[in-house]
Design a protein around this motif. Sequence first.
Motif, PDB file in Angstrom:
ATOM      1  N   GLY A 250       0.847  -1.189   0.000  1.00  0.00           N
ATOM      2  CA  GLY A 250       0.000   0.000   0.000  1.00  0.00           C
ATOM      3  C   GLY A 250       0.879   1.234   0.000  1.00  0.00           C
ATOM      4  O   GLY A 250       1.985   1.231   0.524  1.00  0.00           O
TER       5      GLY A 250
ATOM      6  N   PRO B  53      -1.633   7.845   1.314  1.00  0.00           N
ATOM      7  CA  PRO B  53      -2.866   8.356   0.720  1.00  0.00           C
ATOM      8  C   PRO B  53      -2.590   9.313  -0.428  1.00  0.00           C
ATOM      9  O   PRO B  53      -1.698  10.143  -0.355  1.00  0.00           O
ATOM     10  CB  PRO B  53      -3.552   9.076   1.883  1.00  0.00           C
ATOM     11  CG  PRO B  53      -2.995   8.432   3.110  1.00  0.00           C
ATOM     12  CD  PRO B  53      -1.576   8.048   2.755  1.00  0.00           C
TER      13      PRO B  53
ATOM     14  N   ARG C 240      -6.503   2.492  -6.547  1.00  0.00           N
ATOM     15  CA  ARG C 240      -6.976   2.181  -5.198  1.00  0.00           C
ATOM     16  C   ARG C 240      -7.230   0.687  -5.128  1.00  0.00           C
ATOM     17  O   ARG C 240      -8.010   0.144  -5.904  1.00  0.00           O
ATOM     18  CB  ARG C 240      -8.233   2.962  -4.860  1.00  0.00           C
ATOM     19  CG  ARG C 240      -8.657   2.795  -3.414  1.00  0.00           C
ATOM     20  CD  ARG C 240      -9.709   3.844  -3.048  1.00  0.00           C
ATOM     21  NE  ARG C 240     -10.138   3.669  -1.694  1.00  0.00           N
ATOM     22  CZ  ARG C 240      -9.667   4.343  -0.659  1.00  0.00           C
ATOM     23  NH1 ARG C 240      -8.748   5.248  -0.848  1.00  0.00           N
ATOM     24  NH2 ARG C 240     -10.127   4.138   0.549  1.00  0.00           N
TER      25      ARG C 240
ATOM     26  N   THR D 222      -7.747  -3.654   0.357  1.00  0.00           N
ATOM     27  CA  THR D 222      -7.209  -2.911   1.496  1.00  0.00           C
ATOM     28  C   THR D 222      -7.646  -1.449   1.498  1.00  0.00           C
ATOM     29  O   THR D 222      -7.441  -0.757   2.487  1.00  0.00           O
ATOM     30  CB  THR D 222      -5.666  -2.935   1.492  1.00  0.00           C
ATOM     31  OG1 THR D 222      -5.199  -2.238   0.327  1.00  0.00           O
ATOM     32  CG2 THR D 222      -5.138  -4.354   1.523  1.00  0.00           C
TER      33      THR D 222
ATOM     34  N   SER E 148      -6.244   0.846   0.062  1.00  0.00           N
ATOM     35  CA  SER E 148      -5.057   1.706   0.097  1.00  0.00           C
ATOM     36  C   SER E 148      -4.752   2.216  -1.312  1.00  0.00           C
ATOM     37  O   SER E 148      -5.178   1.634  -2.304  1.00  0.00           O
ATOM     38  CB  SER E 148      -3.852   0.931   0.642  1.00  0.00           C
ATOM     39  OG  SER E 148      -3.545  -0.154  -0.205  1.00  0.00           O
TER      40      SER E 148
END
Length: 140
Positions: A15, A18, A114, A118, A120
């Motif tokens: 991941g 953001p 994305r 997850t 993430s």
Amino acid sequence: MRFMLVALIAALSAGAHPAAAQSLGDYTDLPTIPDGPHKARVLEYLEVVAAGDASRLEAFFREALSPSFLEAIPLQDHVDVHLSFVEQSRGFDVHGFRRYASGPTPHREVVIVRNRFTESWQGILLEFEPDPPHRITSIE
């Protein structure tokens, strides 16, 4: 060679931080890939990977990967890593195509996705040959 395969697996599985909604500091995420020499190859890559079909991945990679990339990492390893990514992520949604304020990078595309499992954010970096047919030389 084993290190490159492990790095590819880690890059596709991990991941990321953001992602920005549109722009944050030194980059902008565009909702669609701009026209350019890599556009068709990037869109086909995303479609084939999302389908998660081994035979489609193999056919795509045979045509789309540079000889040096296939020599460094065998075809079946590319297929297996991407199938594992799709299985572990349960698929992905494309968020955008990243452009950095420092200027264009003519032989690379960064796709922000994305991870559905997850939730993430992840970046997929594709690098290309400078001349046609613009085959992929690296995936991170």
